[in-house]
Every structure is written in C-alpha cells, then in structure tokens.
Scaffold this motif. Structure first.
Motif, PDB file in Angstrom:
ATOM      1  N   TRP A 240     -38.244 -28.093 -22.664  1.00 18.39           N
ATOM      2  CA  TRP A 240     -38.455 -27.071 -21.650  1.00 18.39           C
ATOM      3  C   TRP A 240     -38.910 -27.670 -20.325  1.00 18.39           C
ATOM      4  O   TRP A 240     -39.643 -28.656 -20.287  1.00 18.39           O
ATOM      5  N   GLN A 241     -38.477 -27.059 -19.254  1.00 19.12           N
ATOM      6  CA  GLN A 241     -38.915 -27.458 -17.918  1.00 19.12           C
ATOM      7  C   GLN A 241     -39.093 -26.212 -17.058  1.00 19.12           C
ATOM      8  O   GLN A 241     -38.232 -25.327 -17.027  1.00 19.12           O
ATOM      9  N   LEU A 242     -40.223 -26.129 -16.362  1.00 24.69           N
ATOM     10  CA  LEU A 242     -40.513 -25.033 -15.440  1.00 24.69           C
ATOM     11  C   LEU A 242     -40.761 -25.617 -14.054  1.00 24.69           C
ATOM     12  O   LEU A 242     -41.511 -26.585 -13.910  1.00 24.69           O
ATOM     13  N   ARG A 243     -40.142 -25.033 -13.047  1.00 24.18           N
ATOM     14  CA  ARG A 243     -40.355 -25.475 -11.675  1.00 24.18           C
ATOM     15  C   ARG A 243     -40.639 -24.268 -10.787  1.00 24.18           C
ATOM     16  O   ARG A 243     -40.011 -23.216 -10.913  1.00 24.18           O
ATOM     17  N   GLY A 244     -41.594 -24.438  -9.882  1.00 23.53           N
ATOM     18  CA  GLY A 244     -41.885 -23.416  -8.888  1.00 23.53           C
ATOM     19  C   GLY A 244     -42.059 -24.080  -7.539  1.00 23.53           C
ATOM     20  O   GLY A 244     -42.833 -25.041  -7.409  1.00 23.53           O
ATOM     21  N   GLY A 245     -41.340 -23.608  -6.517  1.00 23.58           N
ATOM     22  CA  GLY A 245     -41.392 -24.251  -5.216  1.00 23.58           C
ATOM     23  C   GLY A 245     -41.612 -23.260  -4.085  1.00 23.58           C
ATOM     24  O   GLY A 245     -41.287 -22.072  -4.198  1.00 23.58           O
ATOM     25  N   TYR A 246     -42.192 -23.773  -2.997  1.00 19.62           N
ATOM     26  CA  TYR A 246     -42.428 -22.967  -1.791  1.00 19.62           C
ATOM     27  C   TYR A 246     -41.990 -23.767  -0.569  1.00 19.62           C
ATOM     28  O   TYR A 246     -42.267 -24.974  -0.467  1.00 19.62           O
ATOM     29  N   GLN A 247     -41.299 -23.114   0.354  1.00 23.42           N
ATOM     30  CA  GLN A 247     -40.834 -23.753   1.581  1.00 23.42           C
ATOM     31  C   GLN A 247     -41.161 -22.865   2.773  1.00 23.42           C
ATOM     32  O   GLN A 247     -40.926 -21.649   2.753  1.00 23.42           O
TER      33      GLN A 247
END
Length: 330
Positions: A240-247
């Motif tokens: 499993w892989q979870l990613r959360g990003g903000y720009q």
C-alpha cells in the motif's frame, strides 16, 4: 472594448473553464529511482460528472448546478526513466474533453522535465534535487455553436483558432524520512508563461467575420511569471502507498490584469491545489491507483490560455476531479 475581444471571451468562457494542468507538481519528490534504466509508466482515466462530484462542488454553483457544464472526461499517459543514478527524466500527455451544453472542447496538455539529485538523503538528512521542465496546453480550436449576442448583433457561432500556452519552470526539491515508512517532501519553484492564439472567427447566417491575433493583443495574448511552493507526505508499507500533496502558485501577469482592474473587474493571481492518492501493488511490476484533485480557483495557472479580460471573473470558482489507472515499473 473591440468586438473581437467580446467574441473571444464568449467562446473561452463557455468552453474551457473546467480543466487541470499537466505537471502534477503537488507530488514532486527528490527520491526517484536511482537504478539506471528503470522505467515507470502510468496510464489513467480522468473524470468529473454529477456521480463522482462527491463533495457537490458544482451543485452549489448558482448558474450551472444541474447542467452538464463542467463535465470532464479524458485520459493521460505519463512516463519516467532513470538515466543515471542521479538523473531522472519524465514526461506526460493529457487528452481531455470538456462539456458545455451542446459544445465539447478538445484540449491537449503536455509536460517534459529532467531532475538531477544534488544530495543523497541519509537518515533525517534530506535528499535534494533540482528539476527543470516545460509544459503547456493547446487546442486546434474552441467553438461555441449556440447564438451569442454581441453589442446587439446575434452571432450563430464563435471560434477561437489555435489557442495555446507554453510554460518553463525550475524547482528545488527536498525529501527526507520523518517517520517509519513516511517521507516528507518540500519544494519551491519559479517559471515563465506565454499565451498565444491565431485569431477569432464568427458567423452570421452564411456570412463570416474574422479577426487576427493582433486584434486581441494584449486582451488575450500575454506573458506572465509565477512562483510556487508546496509539500507532500508519502507513506508506503508492503503493498500500500498513500500520498497527499499541496501546491500554492502565485502569478504576475503583464498588462492583462491591469486592464481588467482598470475596468473594475476581478483578477485572480493565485491557486491552492490539494491532491490525494491511494495506490495498491497488485504484482511486483504493476500497481493500481485512485487519485483526487481539488482546486480553489479552478484552473488559475493551469490552463493560462483560457484566462483573458472577459473570462477572468469566472476563475473564482472551485473545481475537482478524480483519476484512476495503473502504474507499471520495469
């Protein structure tokens, strides 16, 4: 304001509003594969309609709630390859169709970048990479086929020929391990943008009217500079892989925003983008993913050619869409 600018605004405002940019910068990381020859391919389907608009962003719109305006469907291909242990090159292509009542806009987006790792990360010491890239959007034409009233004159259709934008940017990225299985990436960057088109056409019955690019400059053709920054959390364990990003992106446009402000209009120079993703490793070489993206100011900075003196007021709306697909590594 001359007649050609009104034609341009009617067409662009109706057709281009809901869309997203190519780079996906909210997921920038200094840690790409360091094994030369490693290739990563991503294929996905992108969509928004009333079914997948789970947060009911469009249903809250006083004008377009309950219509097909903003429906979006398309696909994308992204590829990356490790040239050396420190050099990573990637690119992508997006094909998207946007609905506006009886009209469909066909927009294509592209992106190409090279990334060089300056420092290897050890423990909490971050890996640092420098990234240089180019990206853009283009369409053969944008057409509005329903009648439009321009200064008392009813036009049967309006067409913008070959609108496009090109961007060039550079980013500095730092990535470090902060917890078990968890990385934090931070990035800052800057870039420049150029928007052009070939001309604007309209029809009245069997009669054609046409305007060259010079007639719409600087109301729709312009240059801009921008800065951006953001962060990403990446958690990966087993399959499993979870990613959360903000720009965050802020733009300074030459001439065009001054013209809009002088006329009492609203301008939008910034955008906040949130991206979340869940990925599952099906087999060693392949994974499936589900990704969602949310923008506070629609496509500000993402599809620059859609921003002009008549469409700028529409950029104050929120937008979001989802993507699903597969990632193959070999």
């Amino acid at each position: 304001m001359n007649k050609s600018i009104r034609l341009l605004g009617l067409c662009c405002a109706g057709l281009v509003a809901p869309a997203m940019a190519a780079p996906l910068d909210a997921f920038l990381s200094a840690n790409q594969s360091n094994v030369p020859g490693t290739v990563e391919l991503e294929a996905g389907y992108d969509l928004v309609n009333s079914t997948v608009d789970v947060f009911k962003i469009r249903d809250k719109d006083a004008i377009y709630a309950g219509t097909n305006v903003g429906d979006y469907r398309g696909g994308h291909l992204r590829a990356g390859v490790a040239i050396t242990p420190r050099i990573w090159v990637d690119g992508g292509f997006w094909q998207r169709k946007l609905d506006y009542r009886n009209d469909v806009a066909d927009i294509k987006s592209w992106q190409l970048a090279a990334q060089y790792k300056l420092v290897d990360g050890v423990g909490y010491q971050p890996a640092i990479a420098l990234r240089a890239g180019a990206w853009g959007n283009y369409a053969n034409e944008l057409k509005k086929t329903s009648p439009s009233n321009v200064r008392g004159l009813t036009l049967d259709s309006v067409t913008v020929d070959s609108p496009k934008d090109n961007q060039y940017q550079i980013d500095l990225i730092g990535t470090s391990t902060i917890f078990a299985h968890t990385e934090l990436s931070l990035f800052v960057g800057a870039g420049t943008s150029k928007v052009t088109l070939d001309g604007v056409r309209g029809t009245i019955g069997s009669a054609d009217v046409a305007f060259g690019a010079a007639d719409v400059n600087p109301e729709a053709q312009y240059r801009a500079n921008y800065v951006q920054g953001g962060l990403m959390l990446n958690w990966k364990k087993d399959d499993w892989q979870l990613r959360g990003g903000y720009q965050y992106q802020h733009l300074k446009r030459k001439q065009i925003d001054d013209i809009i402000s002088a006329r009492g209009g609203s301008t939008y120079q910034s955008n906040h983008t949130l991206v979340g993703e869940v990925k599952y490793q099906v087999i060693k070489e392949a994974a499936v993913f589900l990704r969602g993206q949310y923008l506070t100011n629609q496509f500000v900075g993402d599809i620059p050619f859609a921003y002009n003196t008549l469409t700028a007021n529409r950029f104050g709306k929120r937008y979001g869409f989802v993507s699903a697909g597969v990632v193959v590594t070999f």
